[in-house]
Design a protein around this motif. Structure first.
Motif, PDB file in Angstrom:
ATOM      1  N   ALA A  80       0.802  -1.224   0.000  1.00  0.00           N
ATOM      2  CA  ALA A  80       0.000   0.000   0.000  1.00  0.00           C
ATOM      3  C   ALA A  80       0.833   1.270   0.000  1.00  0.00           C
ATOM      4  O   ALA A  80       0.385   2.324  -0.448  1.00  0.00           O
ATOM      5  N   GLU A  81       2.067   1.195   0.481  1.00  0.00           N
ATOM      6  CA  GLU A  81       2.928   2.378   0.535  1.00  0.00           C
ATOM      7  C   GLU A  81       3.291   2.890  -0.863  1.00  0.00           C
ATOM      8  O   GLU A  81       3.880   3.956  -1.009  1.00  0.00           O
ATOM      9  N   ALA A  82       2.969   2.111  -1.911  1.00  0.00           N
ATOM     10  CA  ALA A  82       3.291   2.520  -3.279  1.00  0.00           C
ATOM     11  C   ALA A  82       2.422   3.678  -3.763  1.00  0.00           C
ATOM     12  O   ALA A  82       2.724   4.286  -4.783  1.00  0.00           O
ATOM     13  N   LEU A  83       1.344   4.011  -3.051  1.00  0.00           N
ATOM     14  CA  LEU A  83       0.475   5.114  -3.473  1.00  0.00           C
ATOM     15  C   LEU A  83       1.165   6.459  -3.272  1.00  0.00           C
ATOM     16  O   LEU A  83       1.859   6.676  -2.276  1.00  0.00           O
ATOM     17  N   ASP A  84       0.964   7.356  -4.230  1.00  0.00           N
ATOM     18  CA  ASP A  84       1.505   8.704  -4.130  1.00  0.00           C
ATOM     19  C   ASP A  84       0.731   9.460  -3.050  1.00  0.00           C
ATOM     20  O   ASP A  84      -0.490   9.660  -3.178  1.00  0.00           O
ATOM     21  N   PRO A  85       1.380   9.902  -1.974  1.00  0.00           N
ATOM     22  CA  PRO A  85       0.660  10.563  -0.881  1.00  0.00           C
ATOM     23  C   PRO A  85       0.040  11.901  -1.280  1.00  0.00           C
ATOM     24  O   PRO A  85      -0.848  12.411  -0.595  1.00  0.00           O
ATOM     25  N   ARG A  86       0.476  12.489  -2.414  1.00  0.00           N
ATOM     26  CA  ARG A  86      -0.049  13.793  -2.834  1.00  0.00           C
ATOM     27  C   ARG A  86      -1.318  13.665  -3.662  1.00  0.00           C
ATOM     28  O   ARG A  86      -2.021  14.660  -3.874  1.00  0.00           O
ATOM     29  N   MET A  87      -1.613  12.452  -4.148  1.00  0.00           N
ATOM     30  CA  MET A  87      -2.743  12.276  -5.059  1.00  0.00           C
ATOM     31  C   MET A  87      -3.968  11.738  -4.333  1.00  0.00           C
ATOM     32  O   MET A  87      -3.860  10.861  -3.466  1.00  0.00           O
ATOM     33  N   ARG A  88      -5.123  12.267  -4.699  1.00  0.00           N
ATOM     34  CA  ARG A  88      -6.366  11.711  -4.177  1.00  0.00           C
ATOM     35  C   ARG A  88      -6.582  10.316  -4.767  1.00  0.00           C
ATOM     36  O   ARG A  88      -6.098   9.999  -5.854  1.00  0.00           O
ATOM     37  N   VAL A  89      -7.327   9.507  -4.022  1.00  0.00           N
ATOM     38  CA  VAL A  89      -7.544   8.112  -4.409  1.00  0.00           C
ATOM     39  C   VAL A  89      -8.120   8.007  -5.814  1.00  0.00           C
ATOM     40  O   VAL A  89      -7.649   7.230  -6.652  1.00  0.00           O
ATOM     41  N   GLY A  90      -9.147   8.787  -6.117  1.00  0.00           N
ATOM     42  CA  GLY A  90      -9.783   8.716  -7.428  1.00  0.00           C
ATOM     43  C   GLY A  90      -8.830   9.095  -8.551  1.00  0.00           C
ATOM     44  O   GLY A  90      -8.822   8.464  -9.609  1.00  0.00           O
ATOM     45  N   THR A  91      -8.000  10.103  -8.308  1.00  0.00           N
ATOM     46  CA  THR A  91      -7.025  10.526  -9.310  1.00  0.00           C
ATOM     47  C   THR A  91      -5.989   9.442  -9.558  1.00  0.00           C
ATOM     48  O   THR A  91      -5.588   9.183 -10.692  1.00  0.00           O
ATOM     49  N   SER A  92      -5.559   8.781  -8.480  1.00  0.00           N
ATOM     50  CA  SER A  92      -4.568   7.717  -8.591  1.00  0.00           C
ATOM     51  C   SER A  92      -5.094   6.558  -9.440  1.00  0.00           C
ATOM     52  O   SER A  92      -4.380   6.033 -10.297  1.00  0.00           O
ATOM     53  N   ILE A  93      -6.352   6.188  -9.227  1.00  0.00           N
ATOM     54  CA  ILE A  93      -6.944   5.096 -10.000  1.00  0.00           C
ATOM     55  C   ILE A  93      -7.178   5.526 -11.445  1.00  0.00           C
ATOM     56  O   ILE A  93      -6.905   4.775 -12.390  1.00  0.00           O
ATOM     57  N   ALA A  94      -7.653   6.762 -11.636  1.00  0.00           N
ATOM     58  CA  ALA A  94      -8.002   7.249 -12.975  1.00  0.00           C
ATOM     59  C   ALA A  94      -6.772   7.416 -13.862  1.00  0.00           C
ATOM     60  O   ALA A  94      -6.898   7.426 -15.093  1.00  0.00           O
ATOM     61  N   GLU A  95      -5.583   7.541 -13.249  1.00  0.00           N
ATOM     62  CA  GLU A  95      -4.358   7.703 -14.033  1.00  0.00           C
ATOM     63  C   GLU A  95      -4.189   6.618 -15.082  1.00  0.00           C
ATOM     64  O   GLU A  95      -3.653   6.846 -16.161  1.00  0.00           O
ATOM     65  N   ALA A  96      -4.631   5.402 -14.738  1.00  0.00           N
ATOM     66  CA  ALA A  96      -4.437   4.259 -15.639  1.00  0.00           C
ATOM     67  C   ALA A  96      -5.548   4.140 -16.681  1.00  0.00           C
ATOM     68  O   ALA A  96      -5.471   3.288 -17.562  1.00  0.00           O
ATOM     69  N   LEU A  97      -6.564   4.982 -16.591  1.00  0.00           N
ATOM     70  CA  LEU A  97      -7.729   4.856 -17.467  1.00  0.00           C
ATOM     71  C   LEU A  97      -7.702   5.871 -18.607  1.00  0.00           C
ATOM     72  O   LEU A  97      -7.218   6.990 -18.429  1.00  0.00           O
ATOM     73  N   PRO A  98      -8.242   5.505 -19.770  1.00  0.00           N
ATOM     74  CA  PRO A  98      -8.448   6.508 -20.818  1.00  0.00           C
ATOM     75  C   PRO A  98      -9.395   7.601 -20.304  1.00  0.00           C
ATOM     76  O   PRO A  98     -10.241   7.327 -19.440  1.00  0.00           O
ATOM     77  N   ARG A  99      -9.275   8.797 -20.831  1.00  0.00           N
ATOM     78  CA  ARG A  99     -10.088   9.915 -20.330  1.00  0.00           C
ATOM     79  C   ARG A  99     -11.583   9.592 -20.382  1.00  0.00           C
ATOM     80  O   ARG A  99     -12.334   9.916 -19.458  1.00  0.00           O
ATOM     81  N   ALA A 100     -12.020   8.908 -21.437  1.00  0.00           N
ATOM     82  CA  ALA A 100     -13.444   8.613 -21.591  1.00  0.00           C
ATOM     83  C   ALA A 100     -13.950   7.585 -20.593  1.00  0.00           C
ATOM     84  O   ALA A 100     -15.155   7.441 -20.418  1.00  0.00           O
ATOM     85  N   ALA A 101     -13.029   6.868 -19.936  1.00  0.00           N
ATOM     86  CA  ALA A 101     -13.451   5.786 -19.037  1.00  0.00           C
ATOM     87  C   ALA A 101     -13.264   6.135 -17.564  1.00  0.00           C
ATOM     88  O   ALA A 101     -13.396   5.270 -16.701  1.00  0.00           O
ATOM     89  N   ARG A 102     -12.961   7.397 -17.257  1.00  0.00           N
ATOM     90  CA  ARG A 102     -12.629   7.732 -15.877  1.00  0.00           C
ATOM     91  C   ARG A 102     -13.821   7.693 -14.930  1.00  0.00           C
ATOM     92  O   ARG A 102     -13.656   7.747 -13.728  1.00  0.00           O
ATOM     93  N   SER A 103     -15.018   7.573 -15.500  1.00  0.00           N
ATOM     94  CA  SER A 103     -16.188   7.366 -14.650  1.00  0.00           C
ATOM     95  C   SER A 103     -16.173   5.984 -14.006  1.00  0.00           C
ATOM     96  O   SER A 103     -16.953   5.709 -13.084  1.00  0.00           O
ATOM     97  N   ARG A 104     -15.248   5.105 -14.464  1.00  0.00           N
ATOM     98  CA  ARG A 104     -15.159   3.751 -13.904  1.00  0.00           C
ATOM     99  C   ARG A 104     -14.536   3.727 -12.517  1.00  0.00           C
ATOM    100  O   ARG A 104     -14.500   2.675 -11.883  1.00  0.00           O
ATOM    101  N   VAL A 105     -14.032   4.848 -12.031  1.00  0.00           N
ATOM    102  CA  VAL A 105     -13.406   4.871 -10.700  1.00  0.00           C
ATOM    103  C   VAL A 105     -14.393   4.374  -9.652  1.00  0.00           C
ATOM    104  O   VAL A 105     -14.048   3.561  -8.794  1.00  0.00           O
ATOM    105  N   THR A 106     -15.621   4.834  -9.721  1.00  0.00           N
ATOM    106  CA  THR A 106     -16.640   4.395  -8.759  1.00  0.00           C
ATOM    107  C   THR A 106     -16.841   2.888  -8.834  1.00  0.00           C
ATOM    108  O   THR A 106     -16.874   2.186  -7.808  1.00  0.00           O
ATOM    109  N   GLU A 107     -16.953   2.380 -10.056  1.00  0.00           N
ATOM    110  CA  GLU A 107     -17.142   0.934 -10.258  1.00  0.00           C
ATOM    111  C   GLU A 107     -15.973   0.138  -9.685  1.00  0.00           C
ATOM    112  O   GLU A 107     -16.165  -0.898  -9.041  1.00  0.00           O
TER     113      GLU A 107
END
Length: 291
Positions: free
Chosen positions: A84-111
């Protein structure tokens, strides 16, 4: 089906080998890499992720070596899950997950947060505002964002308490994704992996079905790992052999620790088939006789 394969791979740092001539397959049903700290598990995992180039040998991804394969497809198919320490402490959780997603799919963070059993409202928080178990689930959600075929998990539950570990293991077992698990925790590998490989001093000393390997080890090192696990209500584990001895530079690397060592162990043991598994030990039959 083999997804990744190490073929005669030697790995090291600054020309110093730490993994020696390893050949193994990452197949369906979960694969475990077991061994104490310094055994080469994480180094081998780094090579499987393409983060470390072998000194000799090859990593195969399908029918191509990793260096010749389509790395974009590889990065999508194979994702790491670090602690878990691999998470960037400066980034919000949703932003961290959305980084790996195409812009059109960033609504998948909730899912994705719901998939790993987290409240979607946590997307606005930063890692320090979450518990250890929640942070580990976020790491898993981020890895799942690209729809991987294989997760490479490096000690994913080592920093968690027992109840949180159980939730993470339930989650990993429920995912429709293959996994390579790097761990020294035998209970975890037994739960998640059909096949396991035991590493000592950068060498695979025993490979086979996880249940058989742990129920009746055929290598004295595997036996020592199993017997070192405390049993509820039982006597404290008793170490056998010289646990402080460094790996031998010649012959069997384990022989200076091994309570069954004989002069023949000064000759390097070749892996051989013993009761349905591959074992690099001259005295495998004797080990099976005492398990």
């Amino acid at each position: 089906m083999t997804m990744l394969r190490a073929e005669s791979v030697t790995l090291g740092y600054a020309r110093n080998p730490v993994v020696h001539d390893v050949t193994l397959d990452i197949t369906e049903g979960g694969v475990g890499l077991i061994g104490e700290s310094g055994s080469g598990k994480t180094t081998l995992a780094r090579a499987f992720l393409g983060l470390l180039t072998p000194m000799s040998g090859n990593i195969w991804y399908g029918d191509q070596t990793l260096k010749k394969s389509d790395l974009r497809k590889f990065r999508k198919d194979v994702q790491p899950v670090f602690q878990a320490e691999a998470l960037d402490p400066r980034m919000r959780v949703g932003t961290s997950i959305a980084e790996a997603l195409p812009r059109a799919a960033r609504s998948r963070v909730t899912e994705l947060l719901e998939q790993v059993g987290l409240d979607p409202d946590l997307a606005t928080r930063r890692p320090h505002q979450l518990s250890g178990g929640q942070r580990q689930r976020v790491v898993i959600a981020r890895a799942l964002a690209v729809g991987p075929r294989l997760l490479i998990l490096d000690e994913p539950t080592s920093a968690l308490d027992v109840t949180v570990q159980a939730r993470i293991l339930d989650l990993l077992a429920s995912l429709d994704t293959e996994r390579l698990l790097i761990t020294h925790n035998l209970a975890v590998v037994e739960r998640l992996c059909r096949t396991s490989h035991v590493l000592f001093a950068g060498r695979v000393v025993e490979s086979g079905p996880t249940g058989d390997l742990l129920a009746a080890p055929a290598h004295p090192y595997t036996l020592a790992l199993r017997d070192a696990v405390p049993k509820l209500g039982g006597d404290p584990p008793q170490a056998k052999g010289r646990t402080e001895a460094v790996p031998a530079a010649t012959g069997c690397a384990y022989r200076l620790r091994c309570p069954l060592a004989v002069p023949e162990c000064e000759r390097p043991p070749a892996p051989r088939d013993v009761q349905g598994r591959q074992v690099a030990c001259h005295r495998a039959e004797d080990v099976l006789g005492v398990t």
